[in-house]
Design a protein around this motif. Structure first.
Motif, PDB file in Angstrom:
ATOM      1  N   THR A 109     -15.315  81.291  24.560  1.00  0.00           N
ATOM      2  CA  THR A 109     -16.380  80.907  23.379  1.00  0.00           C
ATOM      3  C   THR A 109     -16.793  82.197  22.671  1.00  0.00           C
ATOM      4  OG1 THR A 109     -16.471  78.564  24.257  1.00  0.00           O
ATOM      5  CG2 THR A 109     -18.124  79.529  22.674  1.00  0.00           C
ATOM      6  N   ASP A 161     -13.289  74.384  19.712  1.00  0.00           N
ATOM      7  CA  ASP A 161     -13.370  74.591  20.980  1.00  0.00           C
ATOM      8  C   ASP A 161     -12.688  73.266  21.750  1.00  0.00           C
ATOM      9  OD1 ASP A 161     -14.385  76.246  23.080  1.00  0.00           O
ATOM     10  OD2 ASP A 161     -16.664  76.050  22.472  1.00  0.00           O
ATOM     11  N   GLU A 162     -12.333  73.619  23.109  1.00  0.00           N
ATOM     12  CA  GLU A 162     -11.872  72.509  23.892  1.00  0.00           C
ATOM     13  C   GLU A 162     -10.705  71.926  23.115  1.00  0.00           C
ATOM     14  OE1 GLU A 162     -13.153  73.089  26.648  1.00  0.00           O
ATOM     15  OE2 GLU A 162     -15.173  73.836  26.532  1.00  0.00           O
TER      16      GLU A 162
HETATM   17 MG   LIG Z   1     -16.066  77.438  25.861  1.00  0.00          MG
END
Ligand SMILES: [Mg+2]
Ligand SMILES: Nc1ncnc2c1ncn2[C@@H]1O[C@H](COP(=O)(O)OP(=O)(O)OP(=O)(O)O)[C@@H](O)[C@H]1O
Length: 315
Positions: A109, A161-162
């Motif tokens: 991230t 993200d993810e």
């Molecule tokens: Mg992350």
């Protein structure tokens, strides 16, 4: 689509570089919302939730430890994206997708934010929970709006993200609607590759095996970067980074701390430094002296026992 991309590039040929004017961008965001949604709160709910970091994030590649090869490749990619003339001359299809994968807490991230910071463009940060909806068809519509918005404020980084939460493998999916969501994502990824000014889509996952195979093909997530556990030198750098602005006593041996923390991620090392600082703070609060974080504080929080053979086991 390729044709359209070249037309778009032609329109921008007078500009030398992609520049983001902050005030124009703010106005663009406002305009987008005004044009696409009325003031009705119910309507406003349809705007997919997204975190827009604008002005661009302050994080740079120097703030991320490790990922040396990845950052070189991305620097190259960003230079290419900024060079209209070369793209046209060599008929290069600009790269559009980067997938960061690896164990949790290793800086995926953070690295995605650094890409936007380094490129100097806004970052749109979304999680699957921001776009997934339980109402049929709404997730697809959210994905559509998200990409449309990214194109509207481009150049920008769209960070999902993810991503296994949306682009998960179709093998395990039972519901037709989930397949449709994935198809929507695949189509949008394909279309965005031809858009100019560019939108760089960055995905992050710690379950690469769960990401649908179609997302990994060239043209979508062209570049895959492994963000792994830090090595010994990188752990020293991480300790120093998180000790930098703290009152640390001179006897702290970062080399040794790095040796005994093999297998720990960046996030864990940050946490260790934080816990050592908490120990020092407790001491300082009770005795009102000795405010420094000592070597002992670090050793106490690392909390390891050494097996007979000398291999540390972490609890
Ligand atoms: Mg992350
Ligand atoms: N390589 C690194 N360099 C500097 N800081 C790091 C690094 N890795 C982790 N950290 C620290 O740990 C925190 C958490 O890292 P981050 O959220 O980027 O991990 P992640 O790989 O995205 O994890 P997850 O897969 O669980 O989402 C960061 O905010 C940063 O403070």
């Amino acid at each position: 689509m390729v044709l359209q991309s070249w037309i778009n590039i032609e329109n921008h040929l007078n500009e030398e570089r992609v520049t983001t004017n902050i005030s124009i961008l703010n106005e663009k965001i406002r305009q987008y919302i005004r044009r696409n949604f009325s003031n009705d709160p119910k309507d406003f709910m349809r705007v997919p939730l997204m975190l827009i970091t604008h002005p661009p994030p302050k994080i740079r590649f120097d703030d991320v430890i490790g990922i040396e090869e990845g950052r070189r490749e991305i620097m190259d990619m960003l230079l290419m994206l900024n060079d209209f003339y070369a793209l046209k001359k060599y008929k290069i299809k600009p790269p559009s997708g980067i997938l960061l994968y690896g164990p949790p807490g290793c800086g995926k991230t953070l690295f995605a934010k650094a890409i936007a910071g380094e490129w100097g463009v806004p970052l749109i940060h979304v999680l699957p929970s921001d776009i997934n909806s339980r109402w049929a068809g709404e997730t697809e519509s959210n994905i559509h709006h998200l990409f449309r918005f990214a194109k509207y404020i481009s150049p920008c980084v769209l960070f999902i993200d993810e991503i296994d939460g949306i682009g998960g493998s179709r093998d395990g999916i039972q519901w037709r609607s989930e397949r449709m969501d994935l198809s929507q994502l695949l189509t949008e990824m394909e279309n965005i590759a031809c858009h100019y000014p560019p939108v760089l889509v960055v995905g992050a996952t710690n379950r690469l095996e769960d990401v649908d195979f179609a997302l990994l093909r060239p043209g979508r997530f062209t570049k895959r970067i492994f963000v792994g556990l830090p090595n010994k030198n990188e752990r020293v750098k991480l300790f120093k980074l998180y000790a930098k602005e703290r009152p640390i006593s001179n006897d702290v041996d970062f080399e040794y701390l790095s040796e005994i923390t093999e297998g720990r991620s960046g996030a864990e090392i940050e946490n260790l430094c934080n816990n050592a600082a908490r120990n020092a703070w407790r001491r300082w609060r009770h005795r009102k002296k000795d405010g420094e974080i000592t070597y002992r504080d670090f050793l106490d929080v690392i909390n390891f026992r050494v097996k007979k053979q000398g291999v540390p086991i972490y609890r």
